[in-house]
Design an enzyme around this catalytic site. Sequence first.
Site, PDB file in Angstrom:
ATOM      1  N   ARG A  31      19.842 -58.290  30.957  1.00 42.82           N
ATOM      2  CA  ARG A  31      19.920 -57.474  29.762  1.00 42.82           C
ATOM      3  C   ARG A  31      21.363 -57.047  29.562  1.00 42.82           C
ATOM      4  O   ARG A  31      22.109 -57.676  28.849  1.00 42.82           O
ATOM      5  CB  ARG A  31      19.011 -56.246  29.894  1.00 42.82           C
ATOM      6  CG  ARG A  31      17.559 -56.595  29.770  1.00 42.82           C
ATOM      7  CD  ARG A  31      16.665 -55.569  30.367  1.00 42.82           C
ATOM      8  NE  ARG A  31      16.774 -55.567  31.810  1.00 42.82           N
ATOM      9  CZ  ARG A  31      15.944 -54.939  32.617  1.00 42.82           C
ATOM     10  NH1 ARG A  31      14.984 -54.211  32.126  1.00 42.82           N
ATOM     11  NH2 ARG A  31      16.089 -55.009  33.929  1.00 42.82           N
ATOM     12  N   SER A  78      10.129 -52.322  31.872  1.00 39.97           N
ATOM     13  CA  SER A  78       8.767 -51.844  32.117  1.00 39.97           C
ATOM     14  C   SER A  78       8.767 -50.328  32.280  1.00 39.97           C
ATOM     15  O   SER A  78       7.866 -49.641  31.792  1.00 39.97           O
ATOM     16  CB  SER A  78       8.195 -52.486  33.387  1.00 39.97           C
ATOM     17  OG  SER A  78       8.088 -53.871  33.225  1.00 39.97           O
ATOM     18  N   LYS A 128       1.631 -49.113  46.179  1.00 42.66           N
ATOM     19  CA  LYS A 128       1.602 -47.687  45.822  1.00 42.66           C
ATOM     20  C   LYS A 128       2.625 -47.294  44.771  1.00 42.66           C
ATOM     21  O   LYS A 128       2.427 -46.383  44.018  1.00 42.66           O
ATOM     22  CB  LYS A 128       1.801 -46.850  47.083  1.00 42.66           C
ATOM     23  CG  LYS A 128       0.453 -46.497  47.721  1.00 42.66           C
ATOM     24  CD  LYS A 128       0.622 -45.750  49.013  1.00 42.66           C
ATOM     25  CE  LYS A 128       0.176 -46.638  50.150  1.00 42.66           C
ATOM     26  NZ  LYS A 128       0.969 -46.557  51.347  1.00 42.66           N
ATOM     27  N   HIS A 182      10.166 -59.583  28.853  1.00 41.00           N
ATOM     28  CA  HIS A 182       9.749 -60.617  29.816  1.00 41.00           C
ATOM     29  C   HIS A 182       9.281 -61.870  29.071  1.00 41.00           C
ATOM     30  O   HIS A 182       9.633 -62.988  29.445  1.00 41.00           O
ATOM     31  CB  HIS A 182       8.589 -60.116  30.684  1.00 41.00           C
ATOM     32  CG  HIS A 182       8.934 -59.010  31.636  1.00 41.00           C
ATOM     33  ND1 HIS A 182       8.192 -57.854  31.731  1.00 41.00           N
ATOM     34  CD2 HIS A 182       9.930 -58.885  32.559  1.00 41.00           C
ATOM     35  CE1 HIS A 182       8.710 -57.069  32.664  1.00 41.00           C
ATOM     36  NE2 HIS A 182       9.770 -57.662  33.182  1.00 41.00           N
TER      37      HIS A 182
HETATM   38  P1  ADP Z   1      11.980 -56.525  39.246  1.00 42.43           P
HETATM   39  O1  ADP Z   1      11.284 -55.356  39.886  1.00 42.43           O
HETATM   40  O2  ADP Z   1      12.030 -57.739  40.097  1.00 42.43           O
HETATM   41  O3  ADP Z   1      13.308 -56.215  38.594  1.00 42.43           O
HETATM   42  P2  ADP Z   1      10.883 -56.684  36.588  1.00 42.43           P
HETATM   43  O4  ADP Z   1       9.473 -56.998  36.221  1.00 42.43           O
HETATM   44  O5  ADP Z   1      11.396 -55.350  36.198  1.00 42.43           O
HETATM   45  O6  ADP Z   1      10.944 -56.955  38.122  1.00 42.43           O
HETATM   46  O7  ADP Z   1      11.850 -57.773  35.980  1.00 42.43           O
HETATM   47  C1  ADP Z   1      11.735 -59.145  36.267  1.00 42.43           C
HETATM   48  C2  ADP Z   1      12.919 -59.884  35.688  1.00 42.43           C
HETATM   49  O8  ADP Z   1      12.917 -59.754  34.265  1.00 42.43           O
HETATM   50  C3  ADP Z   1      14.284 -59.368  36.127  1.00 42.43           C
HETATM   51  O9  ADP Z   1      15.162 -60.465  36.211  1.00 42.43           O
HETATM   52  C4  ADP Z   1      14.698 -58.458  34.998  1.00 42.43           C
HETATM   53  O10 ADP Z   1      16.100 -58.349  34.911  1.00 42.43           O
HETATM   54  C5  ADP Z   1      14.134 -59.223  33.831  1.00 42.43           C
HETATM   55  N1  ADP Z   1      13.879 -58.377  32.658  1.00 42.43           N
HETATM   56  C6  ADP Z   1      13.159 -57.242  32.589  1.00 42.43           C
HETATM   57  N2  ADP Z   1      13.138 -56.749  31.326  1.00 42.43           N
HETATM   58  C7  ADP Z   1      13.864 -57.621  30.571  1.00 42.43           C
HETATM   59  C8  ADP Z   1      14.258 -57.670  29.201  1.00 42.43           C
HETATM   60  N3  ADP Z   1      13.936 -56.720  28.330  1.00 42.43           N
HETATM   61  N4  ADP Z   1      15.010 -58.717  28.809  1.00 42.43           N
HETATM   62  C9  ADP Z   1      15.372 -59.658  29.701  1.00 42.43           C
HETATM   63  N5  ADP Z   1      15.068 -59.663  30.998  1.00 42.43           N
HETATM   64  C10 ADP Z   1      14.322 -58.665  31.442  1.00 42.43           C
END
Ligand code: ADP
Length: 161
Positions: free
Chosen positions: A91, A129, A42, A18
């Site tokens: 990704r 995450s 939740k 992120h």
């Molecule tokens: P969501 O539940 O909306 O997918 P995330 O917090 O998992 O929320 O991800 C937010 C954004 O960050 C999404 O566009 C996701 O594809 C991107 N993202 C998550 N991890 C990475 C990473 N390692 N590299 C690039 N983008 C990422």
Amino acid sequence: MKNTAIYPGSFDPITNGHIDIIERASRIFGGVVVAVLNNDEKKHLFPVAERLAFLRASLKHLPNTVIKTFDGLLVNFAEKCGTNLIIRGLRMVSDFDYEFQMTLTNRQLNPDLETVFLMTDAKYSFLSSSLVRQVASFRGKIGHLAPPAAAAALKKKFGGK
Ligand code: ADP
């Protein structure tokens, strides 16, 4: 701020992937609103207040970045922020289906909304995450995957190094 873009997500918790996207976005856009989705508490490991605190601690080096929370539809939040620019991170190909669906859905709700995709550094292309949560839950090393604030909270929750 002119040319402000919103980077929405769950950030449960924020990872180095992120941060890589936010750093890239902050170089391209005048401002970046990192927006933590607060829809269904939740399902999350960390409550929204903690997710916000990890973001605040991890993004201090980016002065044109603000951290907010939102619920409901992203299109409504974007309107409130006075912008039509959304950032999402990509990704691998596996992200594409879902992101395509979301982008086209948002575009139907507001045709002016533009979603900009930024590709992560190759070294974070596997990182999510949920992966960080999983490794932490088995007390594996996570210091290279998540920023210090999030890593410390995960270690506290699950124990481990
Ligand atoms: P969501 O539940 O909306 O997918 P995330 O917090 O998992 O929320 O991800 C937010 C954004 O960050 C999404 O566009 C996701 O594809 C991107 N993202 C998550 N991890 C990475 C990473 N390692 N590299 C690039 N983008 C990422």
